[in-house]
Motif scaffolding. Structure first.
Motif, PDB file in Angstrom:
ATOM      1  N   ARG A  56       0.799  -1.215   0.000  1.00 30.83           N
ATOM      2  CA  ARG A  56       0.000   0.000   0.000  1.00 30.83           C
ATOM      3  C   ARG A  56       0.838   1.275   0.000  1.00 30.83           C
ATOM      4  O   ARG A  56       0.381   2.295  -0.473  1.00 30.83           O
ATOM      5  CB  ARG A  56      -0.909  -0.037   1.250  1.00 30.83           C
ATOM      6  CG  ARG A  56      -2.243   0.610   1.082  1.00 30.83           C
ATOM      7  CD  ARG A  56      -3.230   0.059   2.072  1.00 30.83           C
ATOM      8  NE  ARG A  56      -3.646  -1.280   1.704  1.00 30.83           N
ATOM      9  CZ  ARG A  56      -4.419  -1.563   0.684  1.00 30.83           C
ATOM     10  NH1 ARG A  56      -4.873  -0.613  -0.086  1.00 30.83           N
ATOM     11  NH2 ARG A  56      -4.734  -2.812   0.405  1.00 30.83           N
ATOM     12  N   MET A  59       6.844   2.426   2.224  1.00 33.75           N
ATOM     13  CA  MET A  59       7.664   1.830   3.293  1.00 33.75           C
ATOM     14  C   MET A  59       7.699   0.314   3.082  1.00 33.75           C
ATOM     15  O   MET A  59       8.533  -0.387   3.630  1.00 33.75           O
ATOM     16  CB  MET A  59       7.085   2.149   4.668  1.00 33.75           C
ATOM     17  CG  MET A  59       7.207   3.609   5.066  1.00 33.75           C
ATOM     18  SD  MET A  59       6.765   3.908   6.774  1.00 33.75           S
ATOM     19  CE  MET A  59       4.974   3.950   6.706  1.00 33.75           C
ATOM     20  N   GLY A  60       6.727  -0.175   2.311  1.00 31.44           N
ATOM     21  CA  GLY A  60       6.621  -1.596   2.034  1.00 31.44           C
ATOM     22  C   GLY A  60       7.256  -1.918   0.697  1.00 31.44           C
ATOM     23  O   GLY A  60       8.015  -1.105   0.158  1.00 31.44           O
ATOM     24  N   PRO A  61       6.973  -3.020   0.037  1.00 31.80           N
ATOM     25  CA  PRO A  61       5.956  -3.986   0.459  1.00 31.80           C
ATOM     26  C   PRO A  61       6.330  -4.744   1.739  1.00 31.80           C
ATOM     27  O   PRO A  61       7.492  -5.011   1.978  1.00 31.80           O
ATOM     28  CB  PRO A  61       5.881  -4.948  -0.737  1.00 31.80           C
ATOM     29  CG  PRO A  61       7.188  -4.807  -1.446  1.00 31.80           C
ATOM     30  CD  PRO A  61       7.646  -3.415  -1.196  1.00 31.80           C
ATOM     31  N   GLY A  75       3.656  -4.935   9.691  1.00 29.67           N
ATOM     32  CA  GLY A  75       4.344  -4.224   8.621  1.00 29.67           C
ATOM     33  C   GLY A  75       5.158  -3.068   9.192  1.00 29.67           C
ATOM     34  O   GLY A  75       5.108  -2.809  10.401  1.00 29.67           O
ATOM     35  N   VAL A  76       5.890  -2.365   8.331  1.00 31.36           N
ATOM     36  CA  VAL A  76       6.748  -1.275   8.814  1.00 31.36           C
ATOM     37  C   VAL A  76       5.930  -0.249   9.598  1.00 31.36           C
ATOM     38  O   VAL A  76       6.350   0.260  10.637  1.00 31.36           O
ATOM     39  CB  VAL A  76       7.470  -0.589   7.611  1.00 31.36           C
ATOM     40  CG1 VAL A  76       8.310   0.596   8.087  1.00 31.36           C
ATOM     41  CG2 VAL A  76       8.346  -1.590   6.874  1.00 31.36           C
ATOM     42  N   CYS A  77       4.702   0.021   9.139  1.00 26.53           N
ATOM     43  CA  CYS A  77       3.865   1.024   9.822  1.00 26.53           C
ATOM     44  C   CYS A  77       3.252   0.482  11.107  1.00 26.53           C
ATOM     45  O   CYS A  77       2.706   1.239  11.904  1.00 26.53           O
ATOM     46  CB  CYS A  77       2.752   1.505   8.898  1.00 26.53           C
ATOM     47  SG  CYS A  77       1.562   0.210   8.511  1.00 26.53           S
ATOM     48  N   ILE A  84      -4.122  -5.797   7.629  1.00 28.81           N
ATOM     49  CA  ILE A  84      -3.660  -5.948   6.237  1.00 28.81           C
ATOM     50  C   ILE A  84      -4.689  -6.739   5.433  1.00 28.81           C
ATOM     51  O   ILE A  84      -5.061  -6.360   4.320  1.00 28.81           O
ATOM     52  CB  ILE A  84      -2.261  -6.600   6.211  1.00 28.81           C
ATOM     53  CG1 ILE A  84      -1.233  -5.589   6.742  1.00 28.81           C
ATOM     54  CG2 ILE A  84      -1.889  -7.068   4.807  1.00 28.81           C
ATOM     55  CD1 ILE A  84       0.186  -6.108   6.863  1.00 28.81           C
ATOM     56  N   ARG A  87      -7.902  -4.527   4.908  1.00 30.26           N
ATOM     57  CA  ARG A  87      -7.695  -3.453   3.928  1.00 30.26           C
ATOM     58  C   ARG A  87      -7.637  -4.012   2.508  1.00 30.26           C
ATOM     59  O   ARG A  87      -8.178  -3.431   1.577  1.00 30.26           O
ATOM     60  CB  ARG A  87      -6.393  -2.699   4.243  1.00 30.26           C
ATOM     61  CG  ARG A  87      -6.514  -1.718   5.381  1.00 30.26           C
ATOM     62  CD  ARG A  87      -5.347  -0.737   5.436  1.00 30.26           C
ATOM     63  NE  ARG A  87      -4.033  -1.372   5.417  1.00 30.26           N
ATOM     64  CZ  ARG A  87      -2.959  -0.864   6.013  1.00 30.26           C
ATOM     65  NH1 ARG A  87      -3.045   0.270   6.684  1.00 30.26           N
ATOM     66  NH2 ARG A  87      -1.794  -1.464   5.935  1.00 30.26           N
ATOM     67  N   MET A 205      -2.558   4.378   4.393  1.00 33.04           N
ATOM     68  CA  MET A 205      -1.796   4.140   5.619  1.00 33.04           C
ATOM     69  C   MET A 205      -2.128   5.212   6.672  1.00 33.04           C
ATOM     70  O   MET A 205      -2.165   6.403   6.371  1.00 33.04           O
ATOM     71  CB  MET A 205      -0.287   4.186   5.314  1.00 33.04           C
ATOM     72  CG  MET A 205       0.571   3.491   6.373  1.00 33.04           C
ATOM     73  SD  MET A 205       0.530   4.190   8.032  1.00 33.04           S
ATOM     74  CE  MET A 205       1.539   5.647   7.800  1.00 33.04           C
TER      75      MET A 205
END
Ligand code: SF4
Ligand code: MSK
Length: 629
Positions: A56, A59-61, A75-77, A84, A87, A205
């Motif tokens: 999304r 910072m990802g995937p 995830g990073v966030c 996940i 969404r 995000m």
């Protein structure tokens, strides 16, 4: 294509007899199809299948690893598996809702242009529906001419897409107990574009982090499709092109003709294809085709544009999703006209193995390798005629030695709009209600959706359909499901002999099949209207009726939206393929059980058609018991 990679035999790919010899041809000649490409994709990504991959933001995937104890759980966030998965599901759902609803918008815009005298070739064919819809949404009809009424309907419907109205008129068609449930859950749909845009906002995000809240918005967005965008597409198409009536036609790849110019209409929106139907009837076109050595012009449909033409005009239909490449592989198609949705980007490659031209017509849906002849309502008829001329010229380049049309078409019955069903019942739904009450018909199932090469083509639809009618459950269908049933002979009154005694006797008495073709994907809205009519007659919510939904071979994001508005409207719905939610137990629990307390229905996943029929029958039996019948 490396033939050593092909493992799946023709018999394992489809049950469609008209498709099998053409599949043989594609394998022999190295023409790549969806089945081959699916094999080349193996193994498909496990994270993706579980819905645990997020792409999304930059910072990802990111991906969540549910297997390794020390693998990433956020995830990073900081998003976890539940978020996940939720969404990703909402993203799929609103993509589908947007596709349906944008199609609806184009039909409404065509009505507006017709009312303003700006379109070419269109007229208002169903005045009765024009008046019914006008009255329903509060537009004065007395002393006014049709075009003024049509203009007001079009403008009012365009309002449903956004701006300040904050409620969708057609959603008031739902019975009150159902609307009350929506209000209580906070999911009354406000406007079509708003729910879709808001969904995209929510999945950015750093906005929604509560998986349940995200999924609830999914239900609201789906309702804006089912009772909004799709329903407007259906109603306005009926106003412009006529409400379908029961009729006979033909289905499968054998509808293509060796000695005629063959034009295939593929996609979803009837606005251009209706003009093509008009154009091929022009003597000038017929004469031109004959001049070039053809016996005439043969128009056939494919997927839901095909369903629209079949329902209203009785135009034969060549097949469903997985037949599109095989139709081209007959070497007999001169032009395939595409509008949008469900069109494999590969079709120009297959067409290039033959003389066939692909003609794209939508500014939204250009395909490399296609001839682009852009369609606009203002010049619709001229464009249609130009495309037909191109087909006739292309016919001259056809190589008769390459033509392979291996099957005879199968007869079918279609045209079961809600109005046509009511008429067949004698002008009231009471006979159907009585048959359900006395148990001759146990209940009804809306079977919808696509093909998917992960399932043997048509096997899921046909096997589940046969199982249900055997158990005295009436089946109503749309989309590729209905085409599958047509090919298998289930859309004929004679198929009632495969039904249980109760359903058989009702079908024999009315001269109708046990499986009724109700239209295209957007016409799943007809199933909602039928359910609403039955619920209102009994003074209950839709969730209290002995109904269910099924999508045995779905692939499309539109099917996610359809399944969701079925469930949100109170219809228990069984999917034949798992949605990408299995990475989150919380999401699974909410969708397969928690929603019962919110909307009175849930989703289920069952790949086996017989086991799916067992689930559906059990559900219908419990609803009958609750109703005391
Ligand atoms: Fe990763 Fe979060 Fe960005 Fe998704 S939104 S890609 S989980 S950082
Ligand atoms: S065409 S959405 S494959 S039903 Fe409507 Fe068929 Fe599914 Fe497309």
């Amino acid at each position: 294509m490396d033939k050593s990679l092909i493992k799946l035999k023709v018999e394992e790919r489809t049950i469609d007899e008209s498709a099998k010899p053409l599949l043989e041809r594609t394998l022999e000649e190295g023409i790549e199809t969806a089945w081959d490409r699916l094999e080349k994709q193996q193994p498909q990504c496990g994270f993706g299948q579980l819905g645990l991959c997020c792409n999304r933001c930059s910072m990802g995937p990111c991906r969540i690893d549910p297997f390794e104890k020390d693998g990433p759980k956020r995830g990073v966030c900081g998003a976890d598996a539940d978020l996940i998965v939720a969404r990703n599901l909402l993203d799929d759902l609103v993509t589908g809702a947007a596709a349906h609803s944008d199609h609806g918008r184009e039909v409404v815009e065509t009505l507006l242009m017709t009312a303003e005298g700006k379109s070419q070739g269109y007229e208002i064919l169903d005045k009765e529906k024009l008046y019914t819809v006008a009255k329903e949404i509060g537009i004065t009809t007395e002393g006014r001419n049709d075009t003024d009424i049509a203009k007001d309907i079009a403008l009012s419907f365009l309002e449903e897409y956004g701006t300040i109205k904050n409620s969708i008129d057609l959603s008031k068609r739902a019975p009150e107990p159902t609307q009350d449930k929506w209000a209580k859950a906070g999911i009354l749909p406000r406007s079509v574009d708003r729910e879709i845009v808001e969904a995209m906002h929510r999945i950015h995000m750093g906005v929604g982090a509560d998986y349940a809240n995200i999924l609830l918005h999914g239900l609201r967005a789906s309702l804006s499709d089912g009772w909004g965008g799709s329903m407007m597409a259906t109603e306005v198409s009926d106003i412009l092109f006529g409400t379908p009536e029961i009729k006979e036609s033909w289905v499968n790849l054998g509808t293509l003709k060796e000695d005629m110019v063959n034009i295939v209409l593929h996609g979803h929106n009837p606005v251009l294809s209706e003009m093509v139907v008009k154009a091929v009837k022009e003597q000038e076109m017929v004469d031109l085709a004959k001049q070039k050595g053809a016996k005439g012009i043969n128009l056939v449909g494919m997927c839901c544009t095909g369903n629209e033409l079949l329902m209203r005009r009785g135009i034969p239909i060549a097949g469903n999703l997985l037949n599109q490449e095989l139709a081209l592989a007959t070497g007999a198609v001169d032009v395939m006209i595409i509008d949008y949705q469900c069109i494999f980007p590969s079709i120009t490659q297959v067409a290039s193995c033959f003389h066939t031209k692909i003609v794209s017509t939508s500014e939204k849906s250009k395909v490399p390798g296609a001839v682009h002849m852009e369609f606009h309502p203002e010049t619709a008829y001229d464009t249609a005629k130009n495309i037909v001329k191109l087909a006739i010229e292309t016919y001259e380049q056809r190589n008769p030695d390459r033509v392979k049309i291996p099957a005879k078409p199968v007869k079918m019955m279609a045209g079961f709009s809600v109005e046509a069903i009511k008429k067949a019942l004698g002008g009231t739904f009471q006979p159907l209600i009585d048959a359900i009450a006395n148990g001759s018909i146990k209940g009804a199932v809306g079977m919808v959706g696509c093909n998917n090469p992960k399932i043997k083509q048509d096997y899921g639809h046909v096997t589940l359909g046969k199982e249900l009618i055997k158990r005295n459950i009436l089946v109503v269908e749309t989309g590729c499901a209905a085409i599958a049933s047509g090919k298998a002979g289930l859309l004929l009154p004679e198929a009632a002999d495969l039904a249980g005694d109760g359903l058989k006797s009702v079908c024999h008495a009315l001269g109708i099949p046990p499986v009724l073709h109700m239209g295209s994907c957007v016409d799943c809205s007809r199933i909602l209207v039928l359910a609403a009519e039955l619920a209102k007659a009994l003074n209950v919510g839709i969730d209290q009726l002995p109904l269910a939904g099924a999508a045995p071979e779905w692939y499309s994001q539109k099917a996610v939206s359809i399944a969701s508005y079925f469930v949100a409207s109170g219809v228990y719905t069984v999917l034949g393929l798992p949605p990408k939610i299995f990475g989150s137990k919380n999401v699974i629990d909410l969708l397969t059980s928690g929603l019962n307390d919110v909307v009175g229905a849930t989703y289920a996943v069952e790949p086996g058609p017989v086991a799916a029929a067992d689930l559906i029958e059990k559900h219908i039996d419990s609803k009958r018991k609750d109703l005391g019948i």
